[in-house]
Design an enzyme around this catalytic site. Sequence first.
Site, PDB file in Angstrom:
ATOM      1  N   THR A  12       1.202  -1.383  -0.513  1.00  0.00           N
ATOM      2  CA  THR A  12       0.168  -0.069   0.153  1.00  0.00           C
ATOM      3  C   THR A  12       1.043   1.103  -0.049  1.00  0.00           C
ATOM      4  O   THR A  12       0.158   2.532  -0.292  1.00  0.00           O
ATOM      5  CB  THR A  12      -0.816  -0.219   1.050  1.00  0.00           C
ATOM      6  OG1 THR A  12      -1.797  -1.129   1.336  1.00  0.00           O
ATOM      7  CG2 THR A  12      -1.723   1.083   1.132  1.00  0.00           C
ATOM      8  N   SER A  57       2.145  -8.235  -0.863  1.00  0.00           N
ATOM      9  CA  SER A  57       2.659  -8.786   0.339  1.00  0.00           C
ATOM     10  C   SER A  57       1.863 -10.253  -0.120  1.00  0.00           C
ATOM     11  O   SER A  57       2.296 -10.602   0.056  1.00  0.00           O
ATOM     12  CB  SER A  57       3.134  -7.900   1.141  1.00  0.00           C
ATOM     13  OG  SER A  57       1.625  -8.277   2.164  1.00  0.00           O
ATOM     14  N   ASP A  89       0.201  -6.895   4.648  1.00  0.00           N
ATOM     15  CA  ASP A  89      -0.438  -8.146   5.129  1.00  0.00           C
ATOM     16  C   ASP A  89       0.544  -9.500   5.573  1.00  0.00           C
ATOM     17  O   ASP A  89       0.518 -10.683   6.228  1.00  0.00           O
ATOM     18  CB  ASP A  89      -1.079  -8.830   3.703  1.00  0.00           C
ATOM     19  CG  ASP A  89      -2.093  -7.927   3.415  1.00  0.00           C
ATOM     20  OD1 ASP A  89      -2.433  -6.909   4.596  1.00  0.00           O
ATOM     21  OD2 ASP A  89      -2.930  -7.434   2.548  1.00  0.00           O
ATOM     22  N   GLN A 275      -3.510 -20.783  20.176  1.00  0.00           N
ATOM     23  CA  GLN A 275      -3.788 -20.097  19.336  1.00  0.00           C
ATOM     24  C   GLN A 275      -4.031 -18.810  20.259  1.00  0.00           C
ATOM     25  O   GLN A 275      -4.781 -18.034  19.858  1.00  0.00           O
ATOM     26  CB  GLN A 275      -5.628 -20.797  18.828  1.00  0.00           C
ATOM     27  CG  GLN A 275      -5.453 -22.158  18.036  1.00  0.00           C
ATOM     28  CD  GLN A 275      -6.914 -22.712  18.460  1.00  0.00           C
ATOM     29  OE1 GLN A 275      -7.754 -22.097  19.064  1.00  0.00           O
ATOM     30  NE2 GLN A 275      -6.284 -23.701  18.066  1.00  0.00           N
TER      31      GLN A 275
HETATM   32  N1  ASP Z   1      -2.551  -5.573   0.299  1.00  0.00           N
HETATM   33  C1  ASP Z   1      -1.743  -4.537   0.979  1.00  0.00           C
HETATM   34  C2  ASP Z   1      -0.011  -5.503   0.958  1.00  0.00           C
HETATM   35  O1  ASP Z   1       0.590  -6.422   2.071  1.00  0.00           O
HETATM   36  C3  ASP Z   1      -1.854  -3.698   2.465  1.00  0.00           C
HETATM   37  C4  ASP Z   1      -0.543  -3.479   2.774  1.00  0.00           C
HETATM   38  O2  ASP Z   1       0.406  -3.044   2.117  1.00  0.00           O
HETATM   39  O3  ASP Z   1      -0.555  -2.856   4.044  1.00  0.00           O
HETATM   40  O4  ASP Z   1       0.159  -5.569   0.327  1.00  0.00           O
END
Ligand code: ASP
Length: 340
Positions: A12, A57, A89, A275
């Site tokens: 992001t 990611s 992620d 868990q």
């Molecule tokens: N979907 C994005 C990723 O993990 C979320 C982020 O960057 O926070 O690449």
Amino acid sequence: MTKIFVIYTGGTIGMITDLSTGVLKPFTFEQIIENVPELRRMDYELTVHSFNPIIDSSDVTPEIWAVLAKLIEDNYDDHDGFLVLHGSDTMAFTASALSFMLDGLSKPVIFTGSQLPISEVRTDAKENFITALEIASAKLEDGRARVPEVCIYFENKLFRANRTFKYNSAKFEAFRSPNYPVLVEAGVHIKYNDAAILKSERTKLRVHTSVSSNIGVLKLYPGISPQIVDGVLNSDAEAIIMEAFGTGNTTTASWFLDRLRKAIQNGKIILDISQCKVGSVEMGRYTTSSELKNMGVINGYDMTFEAAVTKLMYLLGRNYPKDRLLRRLGTSIRGEFTKN
Ligand code: ASP
């Protein structure tokens, strides 16, 4: 001048909203820099390696962990620290994996990203980027790196990578490390918790890029059926992470314990983690776990799921004889667990 090697993988942090479709699209690293003019006032020499194409990611694989480890190895002697811009992620998996693959690390490898793209007015990306750079360049009086380990910096806090997991996809404070103290806290001052930071090893960096994903996961729940348990235990996986209840407990039903015992006798490695996100496995504390200890289930103590996955992949990739592998699994090799 402090030299920092920046690896931009995606996520992001480097996205911009396409106004016609509303979908997030990737930025180049130059566009990132344009959004952080403060960088020009900072005294760092940045060498940038940008992935092409940059990726979300969720598409990061163990092969990409190996690419990152190799990039760090190739640029190790010429740089004071490393900054990895990565989607949040799966950041805790990649960063944990790197903590195992980079053996004998004496320089900082700081992962960061953001919850809002760097182009947005309310973005958390700028602060994460700038403070992560500062931490990556911090030195002790004798010139050694102040944080010679793989870490995640997010929303004012620096965590040991292999103690961290993503717990919130809506808040800026996306990561937690409940079983190990925060290493650095950034407020008006940047406060280093030196006692909790790994001491720099004076050894040479050795990078191990071969990992094996031949693992499985058995997440327990009340009512789990023999068929589901068989599906995991009879798979080809060499090692299985058993996510058990509370302090590492399982049902005492004989159909379950018999299957586990047989799997171990047939050579499977079973690693018991909880868990619960806070606290530790305490094998033998209740009858529900003392039998596990007797049959040879390995205690995962207070390891995160992310650390358990990546440590097993790393150890299987080392091709150790089984007894050595089991000893390494039961020992904290990069500060990934605390024995109780
Ligand atoms: N979907 C994005 C990723 O993990 C979320 C982020 O960057 O926070 O690449």
